[in-house]
Design an enzyme around this catalytic site. Structure first.
Site, mmCIF file in Angstrom:
data_model
loop_
_atom_site.group_PDB
_atom_site.id
_atom_site.type_symbol
_atom_site.label_atom_id
_atom_site.label_comp_id
_atom_site.label_asym_id
_atom_site.label_seq_id
_atom_site.Cartn_x
_atom_site.Cartn_y
_atom_site.Cartn_z
ATOM 1 N N LEU A 1 10.927 -20.532 -3.997
ATOM 2 C CA LEU A 1 9.898 -19.652 -3.416
ATOM 3 C C LEU A 1 8.576 -19.796 -4.167
ATOM 4 O O LEU A 1 8.547 -19.791 -5.403
ATOM 5 C CB LEU A 1 10.385 -18.195 -3.527
ATOM 6 C CG LEU A 1 9.389 -17.125 -3.075
ATOM 7 C CD1 LEU A 1 9.296 -17.077 -1.548
ATOM 8 C CD2 LEU A 1 9.792 -15.749 -3.605
ATOM 9 N N HIS B 1 3.010 3.390 -8.979
ATOM 10 C CA HIS B 1 2.797 1.961 -9.237
ATOM 11 C C HIS B 1 4.023 1.354 -9.928
ATOM 12 O O HIS B 1 4.414 0.229 -9.642
ATOM 13 C CB HIS B 1 1.550 1.760 -10.097
ATOM 14 C CG HIS B 1 0.266 2.143 -9.399
ATOM 15 N ND1 HIS B 1 -0.010 1.759 -8.114
ATOM 16 C CD2 HIS B 1 -0.799 2.881 -9.803
ATOM 17 C CE1 HIS B 1 -1.198 2.232 -7.749
ATOM 18 N NE2 HIS B 1 -1.692 2.931 -8.755
ATOM 19 N N ASP C 1 0.829 -1.211 0.000
ATOM 20 C CA ASP C 1 0.000 0.000 0.000
ATOM 21 C C ASP C 1 0.865 1.264 0.000
ATOM 22 O O ASP C 1 1.948 1.283 0.583
ATOM 23 C CB ASP C 1 -0.895 -0.021 1.251
ATOM 24 C CG ASP C 1 -2.009 1.008 1.177
ATOM 25 O OD1 ASP C 1 -2.281 1.519 0.076
ATOM 26 O OD2 ASP C 1 -2.602 1.308 2.227
HETATM 27 C C1 FPP Z 1 -1.674 0.290 -3.384
HETATM 28 O O1 FPP Z 1 -1.258 1.605 -3.572
HETATM 29 C C2 FPP Z 1 -1.265 -0.588 -4.420
HETATM 30 C C3 FPP Z 1 -2.084 -1.150 -5.358
HETATM 31 C C4 FPP Z 1 -3.504 -0.849 -5.531
HETATM 32 C C5 FPP Z 1 -1.623 -2.122 -6.288
HETATM 33 C C6 FPP Z 1 -0.288 -2.754 -5.976
HETATM 34 C C7 FPP Z 1 0.393 -2.814 -7.251
HETATM 35 C C8 FPP Z 1 1.731 -2.771 -7.434
HETATM 36 C C9 FPP Z 1 2.740 -2.805 -6.371
HETATM 37 C C10 FPP Z 1 2.229 -2.680 -8.787
HETATM 38 C C11 FPP Z 1 1.584 -3.641 -9.705
HETATM 39 C C12 FPP Z 1 2.129 -5.000 -9.601
HETATM 40 C C13 FPP Z 1 1.572 -6.004 -10.253
HETATM 41 C C14 FPP Z 1 2.229 -7.327 -10.323
HETATM 42 C C15 FPP Z 1 0.260 -5.795 -10.900
HETATM 43 P P1 FPP Z 1 -2.385 2.705 -3.643
HETATM 44 O O2 FPP Z 1 -2.586 3.043 -5.072
HETATM 45 O O3 FPP Z 1 -3.609 2.243 -2.942
HETATM 46 O O4 FPP Z 1 -1.706 3.865 -2.874
HETATM 47 P P2 FPP Z 1 -2.436 5.000 -2.031
HETATM 48 O O5 FPP Z 1 -3.225 4.303 -0.965
HETATM 49 O O6 FPP Z 1 -1.289 5.790 -1.499
HETATM 50 O O7 FPP Z 1 -3.283 5.774 -2.988
#
Ligand code: FPP
Length: 255
Positions: free
Chosen positions: A139, A45, A28
């Protein structure tokens, strides 16, 4: 991921003092990391994928057996279409660019979540990643994609209800173990440790069933900042916890 059988409880209790066998991560804070720097969310991202690569490598080095990552939740569809498209693009690129490396590193990819409603090209890539790495012994990387825990439990309930309706199962035969056996990855043990980055302290519909006895560690870093040192810090915190699984502390047992 199964409900802990007595043997598994003993194993997991032992692992409470050693390395966690199964670590799950809520990645997150990509958006906030980007906003803090005046960058578009997609850059957060993109940097999140780099953190993911570091974490997979670190997990292998630290002897973790299973790493589950929350890549895209059932609820993420409510984001703007441009962000959904960025996240789908990142998944495509991650599989196209990293699958060969993962395979060469003996990583076995598994996927949990609802696949039937996914774009067929995305579902195909997820299947390809699983098929290519099926026989690997290193893994286990569990990618939770289009995943929501309540939906997973509802799917398990639907499967059991169909068996009851077909006359193959008596309602009173439904136990916690039977429900666990119909979840998306019933052969995997429950997570010992769940890490969430960004400082938020909730599970957000992630592994609700499997987290019954998981240790939760909340890390005050945004996901793009996460690295091996942060993973080691979370594991050190996990090792300080005493896991009782509803029983007594070791000192109190038998007294
Ligand atoms: C949360 O950050 C993250 C996500 C919704 C997606 C996690 C995705 C990745 C780490 C990259 C993609 C990887 C793959 C393999 C698809 P947020 O956008 O909720 O952050 P915020 O809460 O600060 O807005």
């Amino acid at each position: 991921m199964s409900t802990s059988a007595p043997e598994a409880v003993l194993d997991a209790t032992a692992s409470g003092r050693g390395a966690p066998r199964h670590v799950a991560v809520i990645m997150d804070g990509n958006g906030r990391w980007a906003a803090q720097r005046g960058l578009p969310r997609r850059e957060g991202h993109r940097r999140g994928v780099e953190a993911l690569r570091r974490t997979v490598r670190a997990a292998g080095e630290l002897g973790i057996g299973i790493l589950t990552i929350f890549s895209f939740s059932s609820e993420n569809w409510s984001r703007p279409p441009s962000e959904i498209s960025d996240l789908m693009g990142l998944l495509r690129r991650f599989i196209r660019n990293d699958l060969v490396d993962l395979h060469e590193s003996n990583v076995k990819v598994r996927v949990i979540g609802e696949r039937s409603t996914l774009d067929p090209s995305i579902a195909g890539l997820l299947r390809e990643a699983e098929d290519l790495t099926r026989d690997n012994t290193g893994l286990v990387l569990v990618v939770a994609f289009n995943y929501g825990s309540r939906q997973e439990i509802a799917r398990a309930a639907q499967r059991l209800a169909a068996e009851v309706a077909a006359g193959r199962l008596a309602p009173e035969a439904i136990t916690a173990e039977l429900i666990a056996s119909r979840l998306d990855a019933p052969d995997l043990p429950d997570p010992d440790l769940i890490i969430r980055t960004s400082g938020e302290q909730r599970l957000s519909n992630f592994l609700l069933w499997q987290a019954a006895y998981s240790e939760l560690v909340f890390v005050p870093l945004y996901w793009p900042e996460f690295d091996q040192a942060a993973l080691e810090g979370a594991i050190a915190e996990y090792r300080r916890r005493e896991r009782r699984f509803g029983g007594l502390a070791a000192a109190g047992a038998g007294t």
